[in-house]
Write a protein that holds these residues in place. Structure first.
Motif, short mmCIF file in Angstrom:
data_model
loop_
_atom_site.label_atom_id
_atom_site.label_comp_id
_atom_site.label_asym_id
_atom_site.label_seq_id
_atom_site.Cartn_x
_atom_site.Cartn_y
_atom_site.Cartn_z
N ALA A 176 51.50 37.39 127.78
CA ALA A 176 51.94 38.51 126.96
C ALA A 176 51.16 39.75 127.35
O ALA A 176 49.93 39.70 127.50
N VAL A 177 51.87 40.86 127.53
CA VAL A 177 51.21 42.16 127.71
C VAL A 177 51.02 42.77 126.33
O VAL A 177 51.95 42.87 125.54
N LEU A 178 49.78 43.14 126.04
CA LEU A 178 49.44 43.76 124.76
C LEU A 178 49.15 45.24 124.96
O LEU A 178 48.61 45.65 125.99
N GLY A 179 49.53 46.03 123.96
CA GLY A 179 49.29 47.46 124.02
C GLY A 179 49.62 48.11 122.70
O GLY A 179 49.94 47.44 121.72
N PRO A 180 49.57 49.44 122.66
CA PRO A 180 49.78 50.15 121.40
C PRO A 180 51.22 50.03 120.90
O PRO A 180 52.17 50.10 121.68
N VAL A 181 51.35 49.80 119.60
CA VAL A 181 52.66 49.70 118.94
C VAL A 181 52.60 50.52 117.65
O VAL A 181 51.52 50.91 117.20
N PRO A 182 53.76 50.79 117.05
CA PRO A 182 53.76 51.53 115.77
C PRO A 182 52.93 50.82 114.71
O PRO A 182 52.70 49.61 114.76
N ALA A 183 52.52 51.60 113.71
CA ALA A 183 51.60 51.10 112.68
C ALA A 183 52.17 49.96 111.87
O ALA A 183 51.42 49.22 111.23
N THR A 184 53.49 49.80 111.88
CA THR A 184 54.11 48.72 111.10
C THR A 184 54.27 47.44 111.90
O THR A 184 54.82 46.46 111.39
N GLU A 185 53.82 47.43 113.15
CA GLU A 185 54.02 46.27 114.03
C GLU A 185 52.67 45.77 114.54
O GLU A 185 51.62 46.32 114.23
N GLY A 186 52.71 44.68 115.31
CA GLY A 186 51.52 44.20 115.98
C GLY A 186 50.77 43.11 115.22
O GLY A 186 51.26 42.54 114.25
N PHE A 187 49.56 42.83 115.71
CA PHE A 187 48.74 41.74 115.21
C PHE A 187 47.91 42.15 113.99
O PHE A 187 47.51 43.31 113.85
N ALA A 188 47.64 41.17 113.14
CA ALA A 188 46.77 41.37 111.99
C ALA A 188 46.17 40.03 111.59
O ALA A 188 46.73 38.97 111.86
N ASP A 189 45.02 40.09 110.98
CA ASP A 189 44.40 38.95 110.29
C ASP A 189 44.22 37.71 111.19
O ASP A 189 44.70 36.63 110.89
N PHE A 190 43.52 37.89 112.29
CA PHE A 190 43.10 36.72 113.07
C PHE A 190 42.09 35.93 112.25
O PHE A 190 41.22 36.50 111.59
#
Length: 349
Positions: A176-190
């Motif tokens: 997976a390529v990771l990078g900046p996304v809008p504030a409503t998307e992406g990873f949280a709470d590892f």
């Protein structure tokens, strides 16, 4: 006189920009595997649910599979390989004990501007590596793009007569390529964990500094995967619902709030049983191990990529990622899907 300080800028959210998977060309059916393991094909199907698995060729190493997945992920994200700032590889089956297999992949893909390193957390490895990449990108203003790849070449470390491992483990890679996304998307709470007291449940006992390679270690099968199947099954049965419920509780979510539960795939039969016990609706628990077997650190990202294509996931869908593996290790994270494209190479179902 005091000077007002401007608040520090909020780090950007990090999400998935593109994914790639790769399976080696050779496919091994239960008929072939059963002969060496001295069981019937039906025994494998009934006990595990695995029907097929893929095996790297004699000339293929983990880095070759990983490089193919990385190239596909970068192409899917629409990036030039030179724009990668970080390349993290998770595996239990490295090319060599040193250097890092990530450095081999860097050379193969010409990702010359990326910092390359390995993470070792067995089947939880990709999620552990994703946490490292996520935090790196959010804390380093000069870094914008990372690729995280899980890969295994388990076939190089299997005793074909051991029915407890030979029927399950297989080869493959997913990135997976990771990078900046809008504030409503992406990873949280590892949320990650480990219990080293259980490290002997699954391991390759020889070849490291504890038991260096010798004639005796080769003769005794010390360089193949050894697994206490009953202990691993009990661990997964206990930890899987605990990891899920803990993540939901911490985030004040219900089962109905999750669009897909993307997990490590130890074997289809065990996963379906654990999913039912946890109350997961079958249509929200993608299962791929019936066609690819247990591909370790590649399992979770491969499942995520397959779900994106075959379910398919929609932008804004909430995904709960859950992993568990040797060590013993486990982890979870929430991911709001960004609609990332996927490129898959090699045989697909």
């Amino acid at each position: 006189m005091t000077q007002d300080l401007e608040p520090a800028p909020t780090p950007p959210r990090v999400g998935v920009l593109g994914m790639g998977t790769h399976l080696p060309a050779r496919r091994r059916t239960n008929d072939e595997v059963a002969r060496a393991a001295r069981v019937s094909p039906d025994w494998i199907t009934q006990r595990t649910g695995v029907r097929n698995r893929h095996t790297a060729g004699p000339e293929e190493a983990a880095s070759d599979l990983a490089a193919a997945a990385v190239r596909s992920a970068v192409a899917a994200a629409g990036l030039d390989i030179d724009r990668l700032d970080l390349l993290i590889l998770a595996t239990s089956t490295p090319d060599e004990l040193g250097p890092a297999t990530a450095c081999r992949v860097q050379a193969l893909t010409k990702a010359r501007n990326a910092v390359a390193l390995d993470v070792s957390a067995a089947c939880s490895g990709w999620l552990f590596a994703t946490r490292v990449a996520h935090d790196w990108l959010r804390s380093d203003n000069a870094a914008r793009h990372a690729v995280v790849v899980g890969v295994e070449a388990y076939s190089k470390f299997l005793d074909p007569t051991d029915r407890g491992t030979a029927v399950l483990f297989a080869d493959g890679a997913a990135a997976a390529v990771l990078g900046p996304v809008p504030a409503t998307e992406g990873f949280a709470d590892f949320h990650l964990g480990s219990d080293g007291e259980l490290a002997d449940h699954v391991l390759i006992p020889a070849g490291g500094s504890r038991a260096p390679a010798s004639l005796d270690t080769v003769t005794d099968g010390g360089h193949t995967i050894h697994m206490d199947g009953r202990a691993v099954r009990d661990f997964i049965a206990e930890m899987f619902p605990a990891v899920l419920s803990d993540s939901l509780a911490r985030n004040r979510l219900r089962m109905a709030d999750i669009d897909a539960f993307v997990t490590h795939q130890p074997n289809p039969r065990l996963l379906r049983s654990a999913g039912t016990a946890a109350g997961i609706p079958p249509d929200r628990l993608p299962i791929v191990a019936d066609e690819v077997g247990n591909i370790g650190a590649a399992s979770t990202p491969y499942t995520l990529a397959a779900a994106a294509v075959e379910t398919p996931l929609r932008r804004g869908d909430r995904i709960l990622l859950a992993t568990f593996g040797a060590g013993m290790t486990w982890g979870s994270a929430l991911l709001t899907w960004s609609g990332a494209p996927v490129i898959r190479t090699g045989p697909t179902t």
